[in-house]
Design an enzyme around this catalytic site. Structure first.
Site, short mmCIF file in Angstrom:
data_model
loop_
_atom_site.label_atom_id
_atom_site.label_comp_id
_atom_site.label_asym_id
_atom_site.label_seq_id
_atom_site.Cartn_x
_atom_site.Cartn_y
_atom_site.Cartn_z
CB SER A 1 33.86 34.95 38.50
OG SER A 1 34.98 35.05 39.36
CG ASP B 1 37.16 36.22 36.74
OD1 ASP B 1 36.08 36.45 36.19
OD2 ASP B 1 37.30 36.18 37.98
#
Length: 742
Positions: A66, A210
């Protein structure tokens, strides 16, 4: 004694933390860096990197998830912690989180669409849908592509200045995906595609989101690369109480944290040097507090400075030189070829026309980014990704476009002003209804005054584009203008009348791009104008009811960063319309032409103060014009209609003439984000044929007015209240305008 001293020395300089294996100084150590996800909290990674750089520690491997993937990927490509701090202190926070496209990248049709609708929803099969996410992440992709252009030819991330990988999640299977080859900015974007905030990213046929969903701290993978000492930076939250949970992003983060918190105990135990910045009070979207978050990373690293120095000592003992940070900024690109993949509903000329640059040209990177923004602004594509392939004679730009599956949309808007009163706007938009590149849009306004606007447009990019527009506008209001040069008022001893005004206009037009900046066009128009008044019921209740046929041409340019409360840019509108036929209800029609122009410029100084200067004017050409098309000044907050123009200090449609000149100056101060106070002075001369004599228009203005107001730049458009007055009449007016103008 010497052996005892050597043993103590080794224990001091090689034991990184209690309970962990000492490092063998005879073996060249490999330092691995693990950077966790955490959204904006991941900016703390930059603070840690700044401390690592200050000590001269060389990192050998980086793995991130991320925001850790974004910071780690940039660091791996050659940036220092200090450079990253500078980069992220200048990013547009709103653009990071929203599907932001600079306004000057949109054509006039797209600008209008973005500036009258408060809500847009997919409407395929007459079923309402919801957007898949708040943002496609185009701003983020452009930013990362520009920052990594110097390594764009590297497709294996092990060949970067520091070997790198990042983690993403296959949204269909829930599998962990290790991204260590391909297009670097696309991989970083996929690793950080937080559900509902950013669209999923498709790579090699897999739909990715993500990586924090499956592995927010990829220590095992860094160890497999060959790291013998691992520094881990963890910006994850623990589980929050119900009082601490805020919004959808907070809840999604909590859900993602369930699995990771359970695993983190073991992962921390595998970390040689575990750094945990104090990021309490920050959220995954706290990018506007970036400076404070970076300082948290610096503080956390400094608390473990002794342990970091031990790592530095080990590297020195093994004669490992500090890393040399060198990134060559790319200012221009020579694009030899453009390859466009996956076009079905749009033509190559349409795409090239949106880019506004052609193959076999050297362009600045700013021009390149603007081209990508132009393409994104078309709202034709669900995703836009690009890559570069280096050739001997230049670079090939490879565009991977995914066309939107939804071609039908329902859009809504709200507005109130003192002229048209309240209105609810319902819009139906359909792409590709008859041909490629086309769009049909129908606005229907219900409220105090029924209106509609139908537009059909075929966008051919650099080539001539074609359109048809049909609209009806009407209102009822007391006005201080009899549309008859004051004769009716004088005969009936009136100073105002109540009118019903309706305008039904149909246009066919064509337009193209001139000098890659200006929109020029020409067309034909058939207009029906009806003006009546119950005030004159016993004398002449209808004093205009005619059809008019005209030909017209125009030139437009608009680089304002925003239509409402602009901070920079300029615009120009020039229009020439020749009326050549009328059904002649009043029996006095003669051919005539109206020319008008409008120019404005905005400039921000002292950060929150903006000065906007504007001037406009117009005149009629011919022996006699039609009074009902005269320029009329007064009022504020309404959409354009014929030649009605706003003017502080006077009521709507109260000062008229067949020619006019007007200047205005506005000082706007943003007292708080999106909250504005402003002061305006406007000055005008207006009358009949005022340009025949210099004294009639260039000397002291006959009409002046001033306005002071407050405005809030809301999601449904500007919410404004204005108080204005005129020193000539000493009249005061307070106007309220709510929502986008339409």
């Amino acid at each position: 004694m010497k052996k005892l001293f050597l043993l103590i020395s080794l224990l001091i300089f090689t034991q990184i933390s209690l309970g962990q294996e000492p490092v063998n100084p005879d073996k060249t150590p490999k330092i691995g860096l693990v950077l966790s996800g955490g959204g904006a909290k991941g900016l703390a990674h930059i603070g840690v990197l700044k401390v690592i750089d200050s000590l001269g520690i060389k990192i050998d491997y980086i793995g991130g998830t991320s925001m850790g993937a974004v910071i780690g990927g940039l660091y791996a490509s050659g940036y220092s912690g200090k450079q990253l701090d500078s980069i992220f202190s200048h990013v547009d926070v709103d653009a990071l989180l929203q599907d932001f496209t600079p306004r000057d990248s949109k054509n006039f049709y797209q600008k209008r669409n973005d500036e009258i609708y408060a809500l847009t929803l997919p409407f395929d099969g007459f079923k309402l849908g919801l957007p898949s996410a708040l943002s496609k992440g185009m701003y983020n992709y452009n930013l990362l592509s520009r920052l990594t252009k110097h390594v764009s030819h590297i497709k294996n991330f092990n060949d970067l200045p520091i070997p790198f990988f990042c983690i993403a999640t296959n949204i269909e299977t829930g599998k962990e995906i290790i991204l260590n080859r391909g297009v670097l900015p696309q991989s970083m974007l996929a690793s950080g595609a937080l559900p509902t905030l950013y669209n999923p990213v498709e790579i090699d046929g897999e739909l990715l989101i993500d990586g924090g969903v499956v592995n927010n701290y990829p220590i095992e993978e860094v160890r497999r690369l060959g790291a013998t000492i691992i520094i881990g930076v963890d910006v994850q939250d623990g589980l929050k109480s119900r009082e601490e949970l805020k919004g959808a992003t907070g809840m999604l983060t909590q859900i993602a944290n369930y699995n990771m918190i359970e695993k983190m105990g073991n992962k921390i135990g595998q970390t040689d040097l575990y750094i945990k910045p104090d990021i309490k009070g920050f959220t995954v979207v706290s990018f506007d507090r970036g400076k404070a978050i970076v300082s948290k990373g610096v503080n956390a690293a400094n608390k473990l400075i002794d342990d970091l120095q031990k790592i530095k000592y080990i590297q020195e003992k093994n004669h490992i030189e500090p890393r040399n940070f060198q990134v060559k900024n790319v200012d221009s690109i020579y694009i030899k070829h453009i390859q466009i993949n996956n076009l079905t509903n749009f033509t190559r000329s349409y795409v090239i026309g949106k880019l506004k640059f052609k193959p076999d040209n050297k362009i600045s990177f700013a021009t390149f980014e603007k081209g990508m923004n132009n393409l994104n602004a078309s709202q034709s594509f669900q995703s836009i990704y690009y890559d570069f392939e280096r050739n001997e004679d230049g670079e090939k730009l490879i565009l991977d476009l995914k066309e939107k599956k939804s071609t039908t949309f329902l859009k809504l808007g709200l507005h109130y002003d003192e002229l048209f009163k309240s209105g609810l706007l319902i819009n139906f938009t359909k792409n590709k209804i008859f041909a490629k590149n086309d769009v049909i849009s129908l606005d229907f306004v219900v409220g105090d005054n029924i209106r509609y606007n139908l537009n059909y447009y075929i966008d051919n990019g650099f080539y001539w584009s074609f359109g048809f527009n049909s609209r009806y506008t009407g209102f009822n209001r007391n006005v201080q203008n009899d549309f008859n040069n004051g004769v009716t008022f004088s005969d009936l001893e009136l100073n105002s009348i109540n009118i019903d005004y309706s305008d039904f206009t149909n246009q066919a037009y064509m337009q193209t791009i001139f000098a890659q900046k200006f929109s020029i066009g020409a067309g034909i128009e058939l207009k029906h104008l009806k003006i009546s008044s119950e005030t004159l019921e016993n004398t002449r209740p209808i004093f205009e009811n005619s059809d008019y046929f005209s030909i017209y041409g125009y030139m437009k340019y608009d680089s304002f960063d925003k239509k409402y409360f602009p901070k920079k840019g300029w615009y120009f509108n020039g229009d020439l319309k020749s009326f050549i036929y009328s059904s002649n209800y009043s029996n006095d029609f003669e051919r005539f032409t109206i020319a008008k122009a409008d120019f404005g410029v905005a400039k921000t100084f002292y950060k929150k103060f903006t000065l906007k200067l504007q001037t406009e004017g117009g005149f009629s050409i011919g022996e006699q014009s039609v009074n009902y098309f005269d320029f009329a000044l007064g009022g504020y907050g309404f959409a354009n209609l014929n030649n009605f123009r706003p003017f502080y200090g006077y009521d709507f449609i109260s000062v008229v003439g067949d020619s006019y000149v007007k200047v205005s100056s506005t000082i706007d101060y943003e007292i708080y984000r999106k909250h504005h106070i402003n002061f305006t002075g406007n000055f005008a001369n207006i009358g009949n044929r005022i340009f025949e004599s210099v004294d009639n228009w260039i000397n002291k203005p006959r009409y002046t007015g001033y306005g002071f107001g407050y405005g809030f730049d809301s999601l449904i458009g500007p919410l404004e209240i204005k108080h204005s007055w005129s020193p000539e009449t000493r009249n005061h007016f307070t106007w309220i305008s709510l929502g986008f103008w339409f």
